[in-house]
Design a protein around this motif. Structure first.
Motif, mmCIF file in Angstrom:
data_model
loop_
_atom_site.group_PDB
_atom_site.id
_atom_site.type_symbol
_atom_site.label_atom_id
_atom_site.label_comp_id
_atom_site.label_asym_id
_atom_site.label_seq_id
_atom_site.Cartn_x
_atom_site.Cartn_y
_atom_site.Cartn_z
ATOM 1 N N ASP A 9 0.847 -1.187 0.000
ATOM 2 C CA ASP A 9 0.000 0.000 0.000
ATOM 3 C C ASP A 9 0.889 1.247 0.000
ATOM 4 N N THR A 10 0.736 2.101 -0.993
ATOM 5 C CA THR A 10 1.615 3.263 -1.120
ATOM 6 C C THR A 10 1.380 4.315 -0.046
ATOM 7 N N ASP A 11 0.289 4.235 0.714
ATOM 8 C CA ASP A 11 0.060 5.176 1.803
ATOM 9 C C ASP A 11 0.714 4.718 3.102
ATOM 10 N N THR A 12 1.170 3.485 3.150
ATOM 11 C CA THR A 12 1.743 2.926 4.361
ATOM 12 C C THR A 12 3.205 3.320 4.484
ATOM 13 N N VAL A 28 12.862 6.565 6.125
ATOM 14 C CA VAL A 28 11.411 6.350 6.180
ATOM 15 C C VAL A 28 10.828 6.598 4.796
ATOM 16 N N VAL A 29 9.996 5.657 4.341
ATOM 17 C CA VAL A 29 9.279 5.802 3.082
ATOM 18 C C VAL A 29 7.799 5.906 3.397
ATOM 19 N N ARG A 30 7.159 6.870 2.726
ATOM 20 C CA ARG A 30 5.707 7.062 2.880
ATOM 21 C C ARG A 30 5.161 7.504 1.525
ATOM 22 N N ARG A 31 4.007 7.015 1.184
ATOM 23 C CA ARG A 31 3.370 7.375 -0.093
ATOM 24 C C ARG A 31 4.320 7.170 -1.280
ATOM 25 N N GLY A 32 5.113 6.120 -1.234
ATOM 26 C CA GLY A 32 5.963 5.766 -2.366
ATOM 27 C C GLY A 32 7.222 6.587 -2.534
ATOM 28 N N GLY A 33 7.503 7.507 -1.597
ATOM 29 C CA GLY A 33 8.706 8.330 -1.703
ATOM 30 C C GLY A 33 9.418 8.424 -0.366
ATOM 31 N N LEU A 34 10.637 8.899 -0.412
ATOM 32 C CA LEU A 34 11.420 9.066 0.807
ATOM 33 C C LEU A 34 10.826 10.209 1.623
ATOM 34 N N ALA A 35 10.459 9.915 2.864
ATOM 35 C CA ALA A 35 9.819 10.904 3.729
ATOM 36 C C ALA A 35 10.712 11.319 4.888
ATOM 37 N N GLY A 36 11.777 10.567 5.140
ATOM 38 C CA GLY A 36 12.638 10.923 6.266
ATOM 39 C C GLY A 36 13.996 10.270 6.196
ATOM 40 N N VAL A 37 14.994 11.038 6.603
ATOM 41 C CA VAL A 37 16.347 10.543 6.872
ATOM 42 C C VAL A 37 16.697 11.149 8.221
ATOM 43 N N THR A 50 5.242 6.555 13.833
ATOM 44 C CA THR A 50 4.831 7.060 12.516
ATOM 45 C C THR A 50 5.720 6.516 11.392
ATOM 46 N N PHE A 51 6.814 5.864 11.750
ATOM 47 C CA PHE A 51 7.739 5.323 10.751
ATOM 48 C C PHE A 51 7.221 4.046 10.093
ATOM 49 N N GLY A 52 6.228 3.425 10.696
ATOM 50 C CA GLY A 52 5.739 2.157 10.173
ATOM 51 C C GLY A 52 6.675 1.023 10.561
ATOM 52 N N ASP A 80 24.922 14.439 -6.087
ATOM 53 C CA ASP A 80 23.519 14.838 -6.193
ATOM 54 C C ASP A 80 22.667 13.588 -6.092
ATOM 55 N N PHE A 81 21.585 13.679 -5.355
ATOM 56 C CA PHE A 81 20.710 12.543 -5.144
ATOM 57 C C PHE A 81 19.553 12.567 -6.126
ATOM 58 N N ASP A 82 19.170 11.397 -6.582
ATOM 59 C CA ASP A 82 18.045 11.232 -7.492
ATOM 60 C C ASP A 82 17.072 10.256 -6.838
ATOM 61 N N ILE A 83 16.286 10.780 -5.925
ATOM 62 C CA ILE A 83 15.373 9.961 -5.134
ATOM 63 C C ILE A 83 14.015 10.655 -5.091
ATOM 64 N N ASP A 84 12.954 9.908 -5.325
ATOM 65 C CA ASP A 84 11.606 10.459 -5.209
ATOM 66 C C ASP A 84 11.331 10.782 -3.743
ATOM 67 N N LEU A 85 10.907 12.016 -3.494
ATOM 68 C CA LEU A 85 10.622 12.450 -2.134
ATOM 69 C C LEU A 85 9.122 12.523 -1.897
ATOM 70 N N SER A 86 8.743 12.321 -0.650
ATOM 71 C CA SER A 86 7.357 12.463 -0.218
ATOM 72 C C SER A 86 7.382 13.136 1.148
ATOM 73 N N VAL A 87 7.754 14.417 1.150
ATOM 74 C CA VAL A 87 7.913 15.143 2.405
ATOM 75 C C VAL A 87 6.714 16.051 2.635
ATOM 76 N N SER A 88 6.337 16.159 3.886
ATOM 77 C CA SER A 88 5.212 17.006 4.263
ATOM 78 C C SER A 88 5.742 18.279 4.901
ATOM 79 N N GLY A 89 5.171 19.399 4.507
ATOM 80 C CA GLY A 89 5.552 20.674 5.092
ATOM 81 C C GLY A 89 4.691 21.776 4.508
#
Length: 178
Positions: A9-12, A28-37, A50-52, A80-89
């Motif tokens: 589940d991409t929301d998990t 941490v991955v959330r919604r299919g992207g990197l959400a935390g380091v 919240t990390f799952g 340079d990083f090439d990573i899909d992000l899913s950050v909230s702010g």
């Protein structure tokens, strides 16, 4: 160490912990992207629940790609990083975090310079607050922002780690941190 298979589940959210020269990093991955380091003793650390579930780095493609690129960064091969992000702010935080990605490897800017680049030259304190809330440190290089006089100022992972990262990017051999 207990790991589980990554949910599809991409929301998990899922997470893993990987070693680095600046200490363990929680990815941490959330919604299919990197959400935390997150580093140990990180300021503004979200609640661990919240990390799952913890999974093996190989159980999720974003975790695997992030760990691979971080290893390349610490080996001196990735700048340079090439990573899909899913950050909230907030919208402002998102603008600051996007601007951080434009700071070249091995270079620094001041909070005031970053505020001016965003078209808000009087917002250096707000830039500092947004910088401190960056959830994907190293990937979004908030360590490259310094005080107006070049001084080491706050860093969510601690000043020693900021100093280490800047020294590393400038070619100074660094001891491994805790």
């Amino acid at each position: 160490m207990t790991t589980t298979t990554a949910p599809t589940d991409t929301d998990t959210s899922v997470h893993t912990i990987t070693d680095s020269p600046v200490g363990p990093l929680t990815l941490v991955v959330r919604r299919g992207g990197l959400a935390g380091v997150y580093m140990t003793e990180q300021r503004h650390l979200p609640a661990p629940e919240t990390f799952g579930p913890r999974v093996a780095v190989t159980d999720h493609p974003v975790l695997a790609r992030t760990a691979e690129q971080l290893a390349g960064y610490f080996a001196g091969d990735v700048r340079d990083f090439d990573i899909d992000l899913s950050v909230s702010g907030t919208a402002f935080q998102q603008r600051v975090w996007a601007a951080l990605r434009d700071i070249p490897y091995g270079e620094t800017v001041s909070y005031g310079e970053l505020a001016a680049a965003l078209g808000q030259p009087t917002a250096s304190r707000a830039v500092g607050l947004a910088n401190g809330r960056n959830p994907v440190s190293i990937i979004v290089p908030c360590h490259r922002v310094v005080g107006a006089n070049g001084s080491m100022t706050g860093y969510g992972g601690g000043i020693d780690r900021k100093r280490w990262l800047l020294g590393f990017e400038n070619g100074t051999r660094q001891p491994v941190l805790g």
